[in-house]
Every structure is written in structure tokens, then in C-alpha cells.
Design a protein around this motif. Structure first.
Motif, PDB file in Angstrom:
ATOM      1  N   GLY A  34       0.816  -1.212   0.000  1.00 15.34           N
ATOM      2  CA  GLY A  34       0.000   0.000   0.000  1.00 15.34           C
ATOM      3  C   GLY A  34       0.844   1.253   0.000  1.00 15.34           C
ATOM      4  O   GLY A  34       0.516   2.244  -0.668  1.00 15.34           O
ATOM      5  N   ARG A  35       1.937   1.234   0.737  1.00 15.44           N
ATOM      6  CA  ARG A  35       2.845   2.393   0.759  1.00 15.44           C
ATOM      7  C   ARG A  35       3.401   2.638  -0.638  1.00 15.44           C
ATOM      8  O   ARG A  35       3.474   3.786  -1.103  1.00 15.44           O
ATOM      9  CB  ARG A  35       3.989   2.150   1.744  1.00 15.44           C
ATOM     10  N   LEU A  36       3.770   1.558  -1.323  1.00 19.01           N
ATOM     11  CA  LEU A  36       4.325   1.683  -2.670  1.00 19.01           C
ATOM     12  C   LEU A  36       3.267   2.151  -3.669  1.00 19.01           C
ATOM     13  O   LEU A  36       3.576   2.926  -4.590  1.00 19.01           O
ATOM     14  CB  LEU A  36       4.922   0.347  -3.112  1.00 19.01           C
ATOM     15  N   LEU A  37       2.039   1.702  -3.497  1.00 14.92           N
ATOM     16  CA  LEU A  37       0.951   2.191  -4.359  1.00 14.92           C
ATOM     17  C   LEU A  37       0.861   3.705  -4.305  1.00 14.92           C
ATOM     18  O   LEU A  37       0.776   4.375  -5.341  1.00 14.92           O
ATOM     19  CB  LEU A  37      -0.391   1.617  -3.908  1.00 14.92           C
ATOM     20  N   ALA A  38       0.849   4.230  -3.091  1.00  9.30           N
ATOM     21  CA  ALA A  38       0.728   5.678  -2.916  1.00  9.30           C
ATOM     22  C   ALA A  38       1.917   6.393  -3.555  1.00  9.30           C
ATOM     23  O   ALA A  38       1.757   7.421  -4.229  1.00  9.30           O
ATOM     24  CB  ALA A  38       0.626   6.019  -1.431  1.00  9.30           C
ATOM     25  N   ALA A  55     -12.546   6.224  -4.929  1.00 11.14           N
ATOM     26  CA  ALA A  55     -11.618   5.151  -4.582  1.00 11.14           C
ATOM     27  C   ALA A  55     -12.389   4.063  -3.832  1.00 11.14           C
ATOM     28  O   ALA A  55     -13.601   3.937  -3.977  1.00 11.14           O
ATOM     29  CB  ALA A  55     -10.457   5.701  -3.754  1.00 11.14           C
ATOM     30  N   PHE A  56     -11.698   3.275  -3.025  1.00  9.56           N
ATOM     31  CA  PHE A  56     -12.373   2.236  -2.255  1.00  9.56           C
ATOM     32  C   PHE A  56     -11.542   1.908  -1.028  1.00  9.56           C
ATOM     33  O   PHE A  56     -10.341   2.197  -0.973  1.00  9.56           O
ATOM     34  CB  PHE A  56     -12.604   0.976  -3.102  1.00  9.56           C
ATOM     35  N   ALA A  57     -12.173   1.324  -0.036  1.00  5.51           N
ATOM     36  CA  ALA A  57     -11.483   0.845   1.162  1.00  5.51           C
ATOM     37  C   ALA A  57     -11.142  -0.630   0.953  1.00  5.51           C
ATOM     38  O   ALA A  57     -12.005  -1.414   0.553  1.00  5.51           O
ATOM     39  CB  ALA A  57     -12.359   1.029   2.387  1.00  5.51           C
ATOM     40  N   MET A  66      -4.990   2.299   2.566  1.00  2.00           N
ATOM     41  CA  MET A  66      -4.883   3.401   3.526  1.00  2.00           C
ATOM     42  C   MET A  66      -3.824   4.442   3.142  1.00  2.00           C
ATOM     43  O   MET A  66      -4.092   5.640   3.176  1.00  2.00           O
ATOM     44  CB  MET A  66      -4.623   2.856   4.938  1.00  2.00           C
ATOM     45  N   PRO A  67      -2.593   4.042   2.753  1.00  2.27           N
ATOM     46  CA  PRO A  67      -1.615   5.067   2.368  1.00  2.27           C
ATOM     47  C   PRO A  67      -2.054   5.880   1.149  1.00  2.27           C
ATOM     48  O   PRO A  67      -1.802   7.088   1.079  1.00  2.27           O
ATOM     49  CB  PRO A  67      -0.353   4.249   2.064  1.00  2.27           C
ATOM     50  N   LEU A  68      -2.726   5.229   0.197  1.00  2.00           N
ATOM     51  CA  LEU A  68      -3.181   5.939  -0.991  1.00  2.00           C
ATOM     52  C   LEU A  68      -4.302   6.916  -0.642  1.00  2.00           C
ATOM     53  O   LEU A  68      -4.321   8.058  -1.126  1.00  2.00           O
ATOM     54  CB  LEU A  68      -3.652   4.931  -2.046  1.00  2.00           C
ATOM     55  N   LEU A  69      -5.217   6.490   0.198  1.00  2.00           N
ATOM     56  CA  LEU A  69      -6.275   7.403   0.646  1.00  2.00           C
ATOM     57  C   LEU A  69      -5.681   8.579   1.409  1.00  2.00           C
ATOM     58  O   LEU A  69      -6.094   9.731   1.224  1.00  2.00           O
ATOM     59  CB  LEU A  69      -7.278   6.651   1.525  1.00  2.00           C
ATOM     60  N   GLU A  70      -4.689   8.295   2.257  1.00  2.00           N
ATOM     61  CA  GLU A  70      -4.038   9.362   3.015  1.00  2.00           C
ATOM     62  C   GLU A  70      -3.355  10.352   2.081  1.00  2.00           C
ATOM     63  O   GLU A  70      -3.403  11.580   2.306  1.00  2.00           O
ATOM     64  CB  GLU A  70      -3.018   8.765   3.981  1.00  2.00           C
ATOM     65  N   ALA A  71      -2.739   9.852   1.021  1.00  2.00           N
ATOM     66  CA  ALA A  71      -2.097  10.738   0.044  1.00  2.00           C
ATOM     67  C   ALA A  71      -3.123  11.647  -0.627  1.00  2.00           C
ATOM     68  O   ALA A  71      -2.835  12.808  -0.936  1.00  2.00           O
ATOM     69  CB  ALA A  71      -1.356   9.906  -1.000  1.00  2.00           C
ATOM     70  N   PRO A 198       2.143  -2.269  -6.817  1.00  2.00           N
ATOM     71  CA  PRO A 198       3.297  -1.830  -6.013  1.00  2.00           C
ATOM     72  C   PRO A 198       4.574  -1.678  -6.821  1.00  2.00           C
ATOM     73  O   PRO A 198       5.542  -1.105  -6.323  1.00  2.00           O
ATOM     74  CB  PRO A 198       3.429  -2.945  -4.966  1.00  2.00           C
ATOM     75  N   ASP A 199       4.566  -2.165  -8.067  1.00  2.00           N
ATOM     76  CA  ASP A 199       5.737  -1.995  -8.942  1.00  2.00           C
ATOM     77  C   ASP A 199       5.653  -0.743  -9.793  1.00  2.00           C
ATOM     78  O   ASP A 199       6.637  -0.371 -10.445  1.00  2.00           O
ATOM     79  CB  ASP A 199       5.894  -3.216  -9.861  1.00  2.00           C
ATOM     80  N   GLY A 200       4.491  -0.099  -9.844  1.00  2.00           N
ATOM     81  CA  GLY A 200       4.376   1.109 -10.638  1.00  2.00           C
ATOM     82  C   GLY A 200       3.036   1.242 -11.337  1.00  2.00           C
ATOM     83  O   GLY A 200       2.138   0.413 -11.155  1.00  2.00           O
ATOM     84  N   TYR A 201       2.933   2.284 -12.160  1.00  2.00           N
ATOM     85  CA  TYR A 201       1.701   2.552 -12.913  1.00  2.00           C
ATOM     86  C   TYR A 201       1.961   2.342 -14.394  1.00  2.00           C
ATOM     87  O   TYR A 201       3.025   2.678 -14.914  1.00  2.00           O
ATOM     88  CB  TYR A 201       1.213   3.982 -12.692  1.00  2.00           C
ATOM     89  N   ALA A 202       0.960   1.795 -15.099  1.00  2.00           N
ATOM     90  CA  ALA A 202       1.054   1.639 -16.554  1.00  2.00           C
ATOM     91  C   ALA A 202      -0.301   1.897 -17.186  1.00  2.00           C
ATOM     92  O   ALA A 202      -1.338   1.458 -16.675  1.00  2.00           O
ATOM     93  CB  ALA A 202       1.534   0.231 -16.916  1.00  2.00           C
ATOM     94  N   ASP A 203      -0.293   2.638 -18.312  1.00  2.00           N
ATOM     95  CA  ASP A 203      -1.511   2.775 -19.110  1.00  2.00           C
ATOM     96  C   ASP A 203      -1.765   1.457 -19.818  1.00  2.00           C
ATOM     97  O   ASP A 203      -0.839   0.715 -20.148  1.00  2.00           O
ATOM     98  CB  ASP A 203      -1.344   3.877 -20.156  1.00  2.00           C
ATOM     99  N   VAL A 204      -3.048   1.168 -20.067  1.00  2.00           N
ATOM    100  CA  VAL A 204      -3.402   0.019 -20.876  1.00  2.00           C
ATOM    101  C   VAL A 204      -4.285   0.501 -22.025  1.00  2.00           C
ATOM    102  O   VAL A 204      -4.548   1.694 -22.145  1.00  2.00           O
ATOM    103  CB  VAL A 204      -4.137  -1.072 -20.048  1.00  2.00           C
ATOM    104  N   ARG A 205      -4.709  -0.383 -22.858  1.00  2.00           N
ATOM    105  CA  ARG A 205      -5.510  -0.042 -24.052  1.00  2.00           C
ATOM    106  C   ARG A 205      -4.766   0.901 -24.971  1.00  2.00           C
ATOM    107  O   ARG A 205      -5.335   1.817 -25.548  1.00  2.00           O
ATOM    108  CB  ARG A 205      -6.851   0.578 -23.657  1.00  2.00           C
TER     109      ARG A 205
END
Length: 206
Positions: A34-38, A55-57, A66-71, A198-205
Motif C-alpha cells: 500500500g505504501r508503494l501504491l501511494a 476510490a475504495f477501502a 490506507m496510504p493511498l487514501l491518506e495521500a 506496487p511496482d508502478g503505474y502503466a496505461d493500458v488499451r
């Protein structure tokens, strides 16, 4: 077996395998993920100051949100989260802080582990999603076409019909869950625009 029944059966198999794999993660791993997601969401500028984010819980073996929501709160975002209720439509409530999240209870007073935490304030209908610039949804798998495997209730696909044409829809999942295989899908399944792990973000489509 008709094609759509076959797709539903495939979804059940994929979902069961994903849940079994997730059960091997620990609470510490889910928190660190979760920390890495944020961190990656901020790096990719997914979270923009003073924007509206749906978002969602998280629950169970999902990555901690939780870390992403906090961000989001740290960047003055307006945050909407689902209110599943008892019907087929998802309601959405504004979340003012992590302390507003409450466990959902069964009739006997025990915690319902099959429901995410929710705030207790008033819920709005899915049309509130028209105000969201970013919509973050859970996924067990995501393919290169943006098809995602969800929890199986169809709530998000019905809600996403109300999204703005400019909204970005991003699926959150574990790093091993984006796949080169085509995710089983049906006509009502709405593709996502990107995947955050947790490894990063990527566009799809494309």
C-alpha cells in the motif's frame, strides 16, 4: 454451454485462483504494498491537488488502500468511496478522513469480513461519479485491453456507466495480476485505462 455462461465460469476459476494466491500474502506485505501504491500514484501524477477521486477501502487480502487514501487527503482531494448497501446499485459517500471508516456488521453484531469499511454519512447515487476525475477500482486481473476481473457483483461496471468521458479509470492489483492473457469478460464489463501495482503505474488499451 453458451458463450457468456462460459465466460462467467472462467471468471469464477480465475477469481478463485487469484484469491488463493493472495492468501499467501502477509499483513506486513499488504501494508508495504500500500505504501508503494501511494508512492507510484504520486509519481505518475494520478493524484492531482483539489481533484475529486472515487476510490475504495481495501479488505481481506487486498493491498492496503490506507496510504493511498491518506495521500489523497494530503493533496486536498475530495474522496468518494462505495456504499454497497443491500441492493444492486452502489451508493457513494464523501470520505472526510480515515477515521470515518467503520466496519460493517452482521445481524449478530459480528464484523462482516465480506464487506469493506464504509463511512456513516449520507450516500449519493452513482451519478455522483460524473464529478470524479480519477476512479480507482479493485481488480484480480487486468489485461492489455483494459478488461479487469472484479469481485463478481457487477457493482463497479454499473457505476462506471455514470463516469465522465474525461475520467481516468485505474485498477489496483498485485504485481503478478496484470496478464498477457485476455481476461474473461462479458458485454457489460467496462475496460479500465490503467493499472496501478506496487511496482508502478502503466496505461493500458494503447
Amino acid at each position: 454451454m453458451d458463450m457468456y455462461k462460459q465466460q462467467r465460469e472462467l471468471k469464477r476459476h480465475w477469481r478463485a485462483a487469484a484469491i488463493e494466491r493472495r492468501k499467501r500474502t502477509s499483513a506486513d506485505q499488504r501494508r508495504e504494498a500500500g505504501r508503494l501504491l501511494a508512492e507510484h500514484a504520486l509519481e505518475a501524477s494520478l493524484i492531482r491537488p483539489r481533484s475529486t477521486v472515487a476510490a475504495f477501502a481495501s479488505m481481506g487480502s487486498e493491498i492496503s488502500m490506507m496510504p493511498l487514501l491518506e495521500a489523497m487527503f494530503d493533496t486536498d482531494c475530495r474522496v468518494l468511496v462505495p456504499r454497497l448497501g443491500a441492493g444492486t446499485e452502489v451508493g457513494w459517500s464523501e470520505l472526510n478522513g480515515l477515521d470515518d471508516l467503520r466496519d460493517q456488521r452482521n445481524a449478530d453484531g459480528s464484523i462482516n469480513t465480506h464487506r469493506p469499511q464504509e463511512p456513516e454519512n449520507a450516500a449519493e447515487g452513482p451519478e455522483v461519479l460524473t464529478s470524479a476525475e480519477l476512479i480507482i477500482v479493485p481488480a484480480f486481473a487486468v489485461d492489455e485491453h483494459g478488461f479487469r476481473l472484479g469481485r463478481g457483483g457487477g457493482w463497479y461496471d454499473r457505476a462506471l456507466e455514470h463516469r465522465s468521458s474525461t475520467a481516468r479509470v485505474v485498477a489496483v492489483c498485485w504485481p503478478w495480476e496484470p496478464t498477457d492473457e485476455t481476461v474473461p469478460h462479458e458485454p457489460h464489463d467496462i475496460p479500465v485505462d490503467g493499472v496501478l501495482t506496487p511496482d508502478g503505474y502503466a496505461d493500458v488499451r494503447g
